[in-house]
Design an enzyme around this catalytic site. Structure first.
Site, PDB file in Angstrom:
ATOM      1  N   HIS A  61       1.269  -3.681   0.642  1.00  0.00           N
ATOM      2  CA  HIS A  61       1.623  -2.299   0.983  1.00  0.00           C
ATOM      3  C   HIS A  61       2.517  -1.773  -0.145  1.00  0.00           C
ATOM      4  O   HIS A  61       3.748  -1.777  -0.036  1.00  0.00           O
ATOM      5  CB  HIS A  61       2.357  -2.247   2.320  1.00  0.00           C
ATOM      6  CG  HIS A  61       1.460  -2.487   3.484  1.00  0.00           C
ATOM      7  ND1 HIS A  61       0.685  -1.482   4.026  1.00  0.00           N
ATOM      8  CD2 HIS A  61       1.182  -3.586   4.186  1.00  0.00           C
ATOM      9  CE1 HIS A  61      -0.025  -1.974   5.027  1.00  0.00           C
ATOM     10  NE2 HIS A  61       0.258  -3.248   5.157  1.00  0.00           N
ATOM     11  N   TYR A  75       1.286   5.021  16.269  1.00  0.00           N
ATOM     12  CA  TYR A  75       0.978   6.362  16.770  1.00  0.00           C
ATOM     13  C   TYR A  75       2.129   6.883  17.634  1.00  0.00           C
ATOM     14  O   TYR A  75       2.395   8.071  17.700  1.00  0.00           O
ATOM     15  CB  TYR A  75      -0.316   6.292  17.578  1.00  0.00           C
ATOM     16  CG  TYR A  75      -0.840   7.639  17.989  1.00  0.00           C
ATOM     17  CD1 TYR A  75      -1.302   8.534  17.032  1.00  0.00           C
ATOM     18  CD2 TYR A  75      -0.874   8.016  19.321  1.00  0.00           C
ATOM     19  CE1 TYR A  75      -1.777   9.776  17.401  1.00  0.00           C
ATOM     20  CE2 TYR A  75      -1.356   9.255  19.695  1.00  0.00           C
ATOM     21  CZ  TYR A  75      -1.802  10.137  18.728  1.00  0.00           C
ATOM     22  OH  TYR A  75      -2.260  11.360  19.091  1.00  0.00           O
ATOM     23  N   CYS A 118      -3.975  -2.546   1.641  1.00  0.00           N
ATOM     24  CA  CYS A 118      -4.142  -3.537   2.703  1.00  0.00           C
ATOM     25  C   CYS A 118      -5.530  -3.458   3.341  1.00  0.00           C
ATOM     26  O   CYS A 118      -6.488  -3.958   2.760  1.00  0.00           O
ATOM     27  CB  CYS A 118      -3.020  -3.407   3.726  1.00  0.00           C
ATOM     28  SG  CYS A 118      -2.780  -4.951   4.605  1.00  0.00           S
ATOM     29  N   ARG A 157      -3.291 -10.386   8.353  1.00  0.00           N
ATOM     30  CA  ARG A 157      -3.763 -11.675   8.888  1.00  0.00           C
ATOM     31  C   ARG A 157      -4.996 -12.176   8.144  1.00  0.00           C
ATOM     32  O   ARG A 157      -5.326 -13.332   8.178  1.00  0.00           O
ATOM     33  CB  ARG A 157      -4.187 -11.531  10.356  1.00  0.00           C
ATOM     34  CG  ARG A 157      -3.080 -11.261  11.314  1.00  0.00           C
ATOM     35  CD  ARG A 157      -3.570 -11.384  12.753  1.00  0.00           C
ATOM     36  NE  ARG A 157      -2.507 -10.960  13.656  1.00  0.00           N
ATOM     37  CZ  ARG A 157      -2.322  -9.716  14.048  1.00  0.00           C
ATOM     38  NH1 ARG A 157      -3.152  -8.763  13.647  1.00  0.00           N
ATOM     39  NH2 ARG A 157      -1.333  -9.404  14.843  1.00  0.00           N
ATOM     40  N   LYS A 213      32.603  27.543  18.174  1.00  0.00           N
ATOM     41  CA  LYS A 213      32.510  27.131  19.579  1.00  0.00           C
ATOM     42  C   LYS A 213      32.479  25.612  19.690  1.00  0.00           C
ATOM     43  O   LYS A 213      33.152  25.019  20.519  1.00  0.00           O
ATOM     44  CB  LYS A 213      31.224  27.685  20.197  1.00  0.00           C
ATOM     45  CG  LYS A 213      31.417  29.014  20.846  1.00  0.00           C
ATOM     46  CD  LYS A 213      30.235  29.310  21.746  1.00  0.00           C
ATOM     47  CE  LYS A 213      30.348  30.717  22.263  1.00  0.00           C
ATOM     48  NZ  LYS A 213      29.144  31.170  22.911  1.00  0.00           N
ATOM     49  N   LYS A 244      25.373  25.571  23.701  1.00  0.00           N
ATOM     50  CA  LYS A 244      25.681  24.849  24.952  1.00  0.00           C
ATOM     51  C   LYS A 244      25.102  23.433  25.043  1.00  0.00           C
ATOM     52  O   LYS A 244      25.843  22.500  25.383  1.00  0.00           O
ATOM     53  CB  LYS A 244      25.231  25.686  26.161  1.00  0.00           C
ATOM     54  CG  LYS A 244      25.673  25.115  27.503  1.00  0.00           C
ATOM     55  CD  LYS A 244      27.153  25.330  27.779  1.00  0.00           C
ATOM     56  CE  LYS A 244      27.392  26.744  28.248  1.00  0.00           C
ATOM     57  NZ  LYS A 244      28.802  27.118  28.247  1.00  0.00           N
ATOM     58  N   GLY A 272      18.199   9.039  10.724  1.00  0.00           N
ATOM     59  CA  GLY A 272      18.114   8.076   9.622  1.00  0.00           C
ATOM     60  C   GLY A 272      18.253   8.784   8.284  1.00  0.00           C
ATOM     61  O   GLY A 272      18.915   8.295   7.365  1.00  0.00           O
ATOM     62  N   ILE A 273      17.636   9.943   8.179  1.00  0.00           N
ATOM     63  CA  ILE A 273      17.706  10.705   6.921  1.00  0.00           C
ATOM     64  C   ILE A 273      19.152  11.155   6.680  1.00  0.00           C
ATOM     65  O   ILE A 273      19.693  11.042   5.585  1.00  0.00           O
ATOM     66  CB  ILE A 273      16.746  11.909   6.974  1.00  0.00           C
ATOM     67  CG1 ILE A 273      15.302  11.406   7.025  1.00  0.00           C
ATOM     68  CG2 ILE A 273      16.966  12.850   5.802  1.00  0.00           C
ATOM     69  CD1 ILE A 273      14.269  12.477   7.314  1.00  0.00           C
ATOM     70  N   PHE A 297      -7.939  -2.276   0.946  1.00  0.00           N
ATOM     71  CA  PHE A 297      -8.377  -3.305  -0.019  1.00  0.00           C
ATOM     72  C   PHE A 297      -9.545  -4.083   0.582  1.00  0.00           C
ATOM     73  O   PHE A 297     -10.584  -4.299  -0.050  1.00  0.00           O
ATOM     74  CB  PHE A 297      -7.177  -4.220  -0.301  1.00  0.00           C
ATOM     75  CG  PHE A 297      -7.464  -5.515  -1.023  1.00  0.00           C
ATOM     76  CD1 PHE A 297      -7.451  -5.580  -2.410  1.00  0.00           C
ATOM     77  CD2 PHE A 297      -7.688  -6.690  -0.313  1.00  0.00           C
ATOM     78  CE1 PHE A 297      -7.671  -6.788  -3.076  1.00  0.00           C
ATOM     79  CE2 PHE A 297      -7.908  -7.895  -0.964  1.00  0.00           C
ATOM     80  CZ  PHE A 297      -7.903  -7.939  -2.358  1.00  0.00           C
ATOM     81  N   GLN A 323      27.290  21.288  22.957  1.00  0.00           N
ATOM     82  CA  GLN A 323      28.621  21.116  23.582  1.00  0.00           C
ATOM     83  C   GLN A 323      28.587  20.078  24.689  1.00  0.00           C
ATOM     84  O   GLN A 323      29.408  19.177  24.752  1.00  0.00           O
ATOM     85  CB  GLN A 323      29.048  22.412  24.258  1.00  0.00           C
ATOM     86  CG  GLN A 323      29.567  23.497  23.395  1.00  0.00           C
ATOM     87  CD  GLN A 323      29.838  24.730  24.274  1.00  0.00           C
ATOM     88  OE1 GLN A 323      30.342  24.602  25.384  1.00  0.00           O
ATOM     89  NE2 GLN A 323      29.481  25.886  23.781  1.00  0.00           N
ATOM     90  N   GLU A 360       3.143   1.055  -1.007  1.00  0.00           N
ATOM     91  CA  GLU A 360       3.928   2.241  -0.655  1.00  0.00           C
ATOM     92  C   GLU A 360       5.352   1.892  -0.222  1.00  0.00           C
ATOM     93  O   GLU A 360       6.261   2.711  -0.328  1.00  0.00           O
ATOM     94  CB  GLU A 360       3.208   3.043   0.446  1.00  0.00           C
ATOM     95  CG  GLU A 360       3.192   2.425   1.850  1.00  0.00           C
ATOM     96  CD  GLU A 360       2.078   1.398   2.087  1.00  0.00           C
ATOM     97  OE1 GLU A 360       1.537   0.863   1.085  1.00  0.00           O
ATOM     98  OE2 GLU A 360       1.772   1.120   3.268  1.00  0.00           O
TER      99      GLU A 360
END
Ligand code: GLN
Length: 587
Positions: A546, A84, A417, A499, A254, A220, A48-49, A420, A223, A548
């Site tokens: 959130h 996790y 979240c 929730r 190679k 290898k 992804g990076i 809080f 490859q 962040e």
């Protein structure tokens, strides 16, 4: 054959043809190009990076880009996945719960994504089965090829149409050779065939091992796995080699030799300090020019746009390199052994620290091991603390002890979240004197359920899809700290995944005791941001959102900026005068 002719020969799917290519309305073959990134050897290479950095350097040239991650798993979204095992669940503005890579794309491209940018096998198969029930397959037996692969191609083209983008970046989850993604590989092979020459650029991201016992890089595994890709009909145009050290010329040669990829298209990609350095590293190697050449896109680029965006980006990197004031932030959570569970928080701290010339050091504090007895000692080295999002009972007591300590000792605090909700519970217990105040998530019979389930969530019973999700506007009270940090605005938009909420019955009592709900939903019903006044605490802020998730390198989130700044002041003197705040335990 040009793309129009190709599609003329494919035609509409009928009962007689073997071709099955339904195109989304408005799709014009040849208008959109595709870059397809496939992992080989192993997962965890930072696909992804890499893909987002590659997309970024094309975006820098004035091209519009739309990334998409194709996940192999059968879940419809990432909502039920354990962070996790899989890393954080990233939430898009439209409420889609997806893989953490989408966060990387949003940050790298500074672009809000939608549910079209994320697909899982679960989504693909569900749509195929729905179409089957509606009789859309003309009485044919529904097969992996052409129907499931057809659905994948449809989705990719739909993304192209709806975003009107120049280049779609397709990241295929997993590794070549996995059962789960085999049909994705087949779909993109078909796509390249149908779209014609210069329409798709395949990039194989691979790994060059360096066993310590040999002290030498070996090609290898790379490859062999690239051969596996070729066996399913995909010839990479570019090979990018991940390795801990720069890949040697011998190994690059190679790989070139065994995979039919010219040596100037085989690149080394070794580890760097911050992911935001990768776009420049790719550009220095000339990988941008190689992609443009493959896709015949050079004429569409704009050097003026590129000069400006590179300047902004390199400004961030210079600040990052110069950041030197050390500050330690503690993160008190349950999944502290897996950094990926808090990927966006780590990023948001980096953005904020870089902006202020601060080098943020993170210490992980396992909430399951925290108590009133050891909290002072466990937090002794930190200059600020974050309680991140979370669910369930485990570790809650430790988190409450952590907030209490931070509130009473002027230790800068940011709650996100769950952080809080925990701050509200702690305040209700220890300042308002509501004994046994709690959340019905933790204790359904809490004597004072200051945090209770949102009414609209009560009706939804199933595990998936019963949260308040996505971007929501927040009314912020002008004149208070949070509004000022956001530049004096009266409304901000942040993302949510929860929730439970502050129970309306307790709001007045909490506010009367000094807790300021400075951010509320536009109908004023849901409490979204809280702060303590400067007289009470140097920095005590928490949000149901959130924050962040929407912090970007060039646009750090103000609540993180505030935390990092307050932590710097705390480490430079505040720590020494840790006086107890006026609002100490009520009992
Ligand atoms: N468990 C809390 C809720 O569901 C907080 C959720 C979170 O932190 N993402 O409301």
């Amino acid at each position: 054959m040009n793309p129009e002719d190709m599609f003329a020969s494919v035609g509409e799917s009928t009962e007689d043809t073997e071709f099955f290519t339904s195109l989304p309305p408005g799709y014009k073959p040849g208008q959109t190009k595709f870059v397809i990134v496939v992992g080989t050897v192993m997962s965890g290479l930072g696909k992804g990076i890499f893909s987002s950095s590659l997309a970024r350097i094309l975006q820098d040239k004035g091209l519009s880009v739309a990334p998409i991650k194709l996940e192999g798993y059968l879940n419809r979204d990432s909502g039920t996945l354990n962070p996790y095992r899989h890393g954080e669940v990233f939430v898009l503005d439209d409420g889609m719960e997806c893989d953490m890579d989408l966060g990387t794309y949003e940050r790298m491209l500074n672009q809000d994504l939608t549910r079209l940018n994320f697909s899982t096998s679960g989504q693909i198969f569900s749509r195929v089965l729905e179409k089957e029930r509606k009789g859309e397959y003309l009485g044919r037996d529904v097969q992996m090829i052409p129907h499931v692969t057809g659905e994948v191609k449809y989705h990719l083209r739909q993304l192209a149409v709806e975003t009107g983008t120049d280049v779609v970046f397709v990241e295929i989850g997993g590794t070549a050779g996995d059962v789960e993604n085999a049909y994705y590989l087949e779909a993109v092979r078909e796509l390249a065939f149908e779209e014609g020459p210069n329409s798709c650029c395949f990039v194989a991201l691979t790994y060059v091992v360096e066993p310590p016992s040999l002290g030498e890089q070996k090609s290898k595994p790379a490859q062999l796995n690239i051969k596996q890709l070729m066996a399913v009909g995909i010839m990479p145009h570019i090979i990018a080699c991940r390795a801990s050290r720069p890949v040697t010329r011998k190994v690059l040669e190679k790989l070139a030799m065994y995979s039919n990829v010219p040596i100037d298209r085989v690149f080394s990609m070794h580890d760097v300090e911050t992911v935001y350095m990768i776009p420049e590293a790719l550009r220095e190697d000339g990988i941008d020019e190689t992609v443009l050449e493959t896709l015949d896109l050079k004429a569409k680029t704009d050097p003026k746009v590129e000069a400006e965006s590179r300047a902004n980006w390199s400004d961030y990197l210079s600040k990052y390199r110069a950041a030197s004031t050390p500050v330690t932030i503690g993160i008190t959570g349950k999944y502290t052994s897996l950094r990926d569970s808090y990927a966006s928080i780590i990023q948001a701290l980096e953005h904020a620290g870089t902006h202020h010339g601060i080098k943020v050091d993170i210490v992980w504090i396992d909430s399951t091991e925290l108590s009133d007895q050891n909290v002072a000692q466990r937090l002794s080295g930190v200059d600020g603390v974050i309680i991140p999002g979370g669910f369930g009972v485990r570790g809650v007591d430790g988190k409450i002890a952590c907030v209490k300590y931070a509130r009473e000792h002027g230790l800068p605090y940011l709650g996100l979240c769950y952080g809080f909700q925990i701050a509200v519970i702690e305040f209700a217990r220890n300042v308002c004197g509501l004994k046994g105040a709690g959340s019905t998530e933790i204790d359904p019979n809490a004597p004072h359920p200051v945090i209770d389930i949102l009414p609209e969530q009560r009706a939804l019973a199933s595990m998936g899809g019963n949260m308040r999700l996505g971007g929501q506007d927040i009314d912020v009270a002008k004149g208070l700290m949070v509004s000022q940090m956001y530049g004096g605005v009266d409304s901000v938009r942040l993302r949510f995944r929860h929730r439970y909420e502050v129970a309306p019955d307790y709001i007045e009592r909490l506010e009367a005791a000094g807790l300021v709900f400075c951010g509320r939903s536009p109908d004023q019903r849901i409490m979204q941001i809280l702060e303590l006044s400067a007289a009470e605490h140097p920095y005590f802020v928490a949000t149901q959102a959130h924050a962040e998730l929407t912090s970007r390198p060039l646009r750090p989130d103000p609540m993180f900026l505030g935390l990092v700044e307050a932590a710097r002041d705390f480490s430079g003197g505040g720590k020494a005068n840790q006086t107890k705040s006026a609002k100490v335990t009520a009992d």
